[in-house]
Scaffold this active site. Structure first.
Site, PDB file in Angstrom:
ATOM      1  N   SER A   7       0.833  -1.202   0.000  1.00  0.00           N
ATOM      2  CA  SER A   7       0.000   0.000   0.000  1.00  0.00           C
ATOM      3  C   SER A   7       0.864   1.247   0.000  1.00  0.00           C
ATOM      4  O   SER A   7       1.616   1.497   0.946  1.00  0.00           O
ATOM      5  CB  SER A   7      -0.924   0.016   1.219  1.00  0.00           C
ATOM      6  OG  SER A   7      -1.641   1.234   1.270  1.00  0.00           O
ATOM      7  N   HIS A  34      -1.001  -1.075  -4.320  1.00  0.00           N
ATOM      8  CA  HIS A  34      -2.321  -0.684  -3.814  1.00  0.00           C
ATOM      9  C   HIS A  34      -2.364   0.828  -3.600  1.00  0.00           C
ATOM     10  O   HIS A  34      -1.514   1.395  -2.895  1.00  0.00           O
ATOM     11  CB  HIS A  34      -2.608  -1.406  -2.499  1.00  0.00           C
ATOM     12  CG  HIS A  34      -4.025  -1.294  -2.034  1.00  0.00           C
ATOM     13  ND1 HIS A  34      -5.058  -2.021  -2.593  1.00  0.00           N
ATOM     14  CD2 HIS A  34      -4.577  -0.537  -1.058  1.00  0.00           C
ATOM     15  CE1 HIS A  34      -6.184  -1.724  -1.967  1.00  0.00           C
ATOM     16  NE2 HIS A  34      -5.921  -0.809  -1.041  1.00  0.00           N
ATOM     17  N   ASP A  36      -4.613   3.855  -2.191  1.00  0.00           N
ATOM     18  CA  ASP A  36      -5.765   4.240  -1.367  1.00  0.00           C
ATOM     19  C   ASP A  36      -6.144   5.688  -1.652  1.00  0.00           C
ATOM     20  O   ASP A  36      -5.381   6.613  -1.350  1.00  0.00           O
ATOM     21  CB  ASP A  36      -5.429   4.091   0.117  1.00  0.00           C
ATOM     22  CG  ASP A  36      -5.378   2.640   0.546  1.00  0.00           C
ATOM     23  OD1 ASP A  36      -6.348   1.912   0.292  1.00  0.00           O
ATOM     24  OD2 ASP A  36      -4.360   2.229   1.134  1.00  0.00           O
ATOM     25  N   MET A  38      -8.662   8.673  -0.777  1.00  0.00           N
ATOM     26  CA  MET A  38      -9.597   9.092   0.269  1.00  0.00           C
ATOM     27  C   MET A  38     -10.017  10.540   0.058  1.00  0.00           C
ATOM     28  O   MET A  38      -9.176  11.384  -0.263  1.00  0.00           O
ATOM     29  CB  MET A  38      -8.929   8.955   1.640  1.00  0.00           C
ATOM     30  CG  MET A  38      -8.329   7.600   1.911  1.00  0.00           C
ATOM     31  SD  MET A  38      -7.492   7.571   3.508  1.00  0.00           S
ATOM     32  CE  MET A  38      -6.637   5.998   3.408  1.00  0.00           C
ATOM     33  N   HIS A  67      -8.083   1.661  -4.760  1.00  0.00           N
ATOM     34  CA  HIS A  67      -9.145   1.492  -3.764  1.00  0.00           C
ATOM     35  C   HIS A  67      -9.766   2.853  -3.479  1.00  0.00           C
ATOM     36  O   HIS A  67      -9.181   3.683  -2.791  1.00  0.00           O
ATOM     37  CB  HIS A  67      -8.515   0.882  -2.508  1.00  0.00           C
ATOM     38  CG  HIS A  67      -9.466   0.671  -1.382  1.00  0.00           C
ATOM     39  ND1 HIS A  67      -9.045   0.341  -0.106  1.00  0.00           N
ATOM     40  CD2 HIS A  67     -10.821   0.734  -1.306  1.00  0.00           C
ATOM     41  CE1 HIS A  67     -10.077   0.214   0.687  1.00  0.00           C
ATOM     42  NE2 HIS A  67     -11.178   0.458  -0.014  1.00  0.00           N
ATOM     43  N   MET A  69     -12.014   5.242  -1.663  1.00  0.00           N
ATOM     44  CA  MET A  69     -12.784   5.493  -0.442  1.00  0.00           C
ATOM     45  C   MET A  69     -13.378   6.889  -0.567  1.00  0.00           C
ATOM     46  O   MET A  69     -12.998   7.834   0.127  1.00  0.00           O
ATOM     47  CB  MET A  69     -11.863   5.356   0.786  1.00  0.00           C
ATOM     48  CG  MET A  69     -11.488   3.925   1.077  1.00  0.00           C
ATOM     49  SD  MET A  69     -10.269   3.744   2.408  1.00  0.00           S
ATOM     50  CE  MET A  69      -8.767   3.671   1.418  1.00  0.00           C
ATOM     51  N   MET A 141     -12.363  -5.297   4.182  1.00  0.00           N
ATOM     52  CA  MET A 141     -11.591  -4.406   5.047  1.00  0.00           C
ATOM     53  C   MET A 141     -11.441  -5.051   6.419  1.00  0.00           C
ATOM     54  O   MET A 141     -12.427  -5.404   7.062  1.00  0.00           O
ATOM     55  CB  MET A 141     -12.286  -3.055   5.179  1.00  0.00           C
ATOM     56  CG  MET A 141     -12.258  -2.196   3.921  1.00  0.00           C
ATOM     57  SD  MET A 141     -10.580  -1.768   3.381  1.00  0.00           S
ATOM     58  CE  MET A 141      -9.959  -0.867   4.813  1.00  0.00           C
ATOM     59  N   GLY A 146      -9.625   4.341   6.265  1.00  0.00           N
ATOM     60  CA  GLY A 146      -9.265   5.736   6.455  1.00  0.00           C
ATOM     61  C   GLY A 146      -7.846   5.991   6.919  1.00  0.00           C
ATOM     62  O   GLY A 146      -7.251   6.990   6.553  1.00  0.00           O
ATOM     63  N   ASP A 179      -7.491  -6.092   3.311  1.00  0.00           N
ATOM     64  CA  ASP A 179      -6.754  -4.844   3.467  1.00  0.00           C
ATOM     65  C   ASP A 179      -6.890  -4.330   4.891  1.00  0.00           C
ATOM     66  O   ASP A 179      -8.003  -4.047   5.343  1.00  0.00           O
ATOM     67  CB  ASP A 179      -7.300  -3.811   2.472  1.00  0.00           C
ATOM     68  CG  ASP A 179      -6.584  -2.470   2.549  1.00  0.00           C
ATOM     69  OD1 ASP A 179      -5.585  -2.356   3.273  1.00  0.00           O
ATOM     70  OD2 ASP A 179      -7.037  -1.528   1.864  1.00  0.00           O
ATOM     71  N   GLY A 181      -4.054  -3.929   8.588  1.00  0.00           N
ATOM     72  CA  GLY A 181      -3.473  -4.584   9.754  1.00  0.00           C
ATOM     73  C   GLY A 181      -2.750  -5.884   9.473  1.00  0.00           C
ATOM     74  O   GLY A 181      -2.522  -6.684  10.391  1.00  0.00           O
ATOM     75  N   GLY A 201       0.770  -2.374   4.131  1.00  0.00           N
ATOM     76  CA  GLY A 201       1.357  -1.051   4.005  1.00  0.00           C
ATOM     77  C   GLY A 201       2.551  -0.855   4.904  1.00  0.00           C
ATOM     78  O   GLY A 201       3.704  -0.966   4.494  1.00  0.00           O
TER      79      GLY A 201
END
Length: 220
Positions: A7, A34, A36, A38, A67, A69, A141, A146, A179, A181, A201
């Site tokens: 990520s 990846h 992200d 947002m 992705h 968001m 998720m 976020g 995606d 943790g 990530g």
């Protein structure tokens, strides 16, 4: 085997090109990157957008696993497709109704891009039932969307296992992606649950030995 998708959100943005080359260079390394995206509305954070994607598209041929968001994602599908995204995943929760979800899926397909739908931790996988035959990716998720660096939500494993059973029993072709943790410590049980794509990530970009960490991930 699974696909590892680092990520970009966790990288050092002051050295973006060199950070990407730590996970992919000259056709070697991770298959996916990846991205992200947002908007500060759907999630409580703002990341990066089209100018960044257009810029990094010029320096690498890695698959952009994007992705979104953002609310009402259908508005921007063409922009992200034209910026060089290969996979475009949007959130089930970001659309007003099923008609809007189908419209967004159709728009992604119209640009000949692979299509994914993502679910927040609190959303049951049953909501995907009407769309499974249209999807290339179903993204679970495993943290609240976020922010990076959150702890993996253990109940996500059950969602992955249940989705895997549905995929096999229905003969569906979509890939299961997770995606949030993900670490070397939990990647093994995530793999066993049935995922095809793992997003990581901080575990990768914050590692002192990125190449070694990638190798360890792929050998779990």
């Amino acid at each position: 085997m699974f696909i590892l998708a680092p990520s970009l959100l966790a990288c050092d943005f002051s050295a973006l090109e060199s950070e990407i080359k730590k996970v992919y260079i000259n056709g070697e390394g991770c298959e996916y990157l990846h991205l992200d995206i947002m908007d500060g509305v759907f999630v409580n954070n703002i990341s990066f957008g089209l100018p960044v994607i257009e810029s990094i598209r010029k320096v690498c041929k890695i698959i952009f696993d994007t992705h979104l968001m953002i609310i009402n994602p259908v508005r921007y599908i063409g922009d992200f497709a034209n910026a060089g995204c290969d996979i475009i995943t949007f959130h089930f929760e970001a659309c007003e109704n099923g008609r809007e979800i189908l419209k967004t899926i159709d728009e992604i397909k119209r640009y000949n891009k692979k299509c994914g739908v993502s679910l927040n931790p609190g959303t049951d996988i049953s909501v995907l039932a009407p769309y499974l035959d249209k999807l290339d990716i179903a993204l679970i998720m495993s943290v609240e969307p976020g922010f990076g660096g959150q702890k993996f939500i253990e109940s996500s494993l059950d969602k992955i296992k249940d989705l895997y059973k549905i995929k096999k029993s229905g003969g569906y072709k979509f890939k299961i992606e997770v995606d949030g943790g993900v670490t070397l410590e939990n990647a093994g049980k995530i793999k066993e649950a049935g995922v095809d794509i793992i997003v990581a990530g901080s575990s990768i970009f914050k590692s002192a030995d990125i190449a070694g960490t990638i190798e360890e991930f792929m050998n779990v």
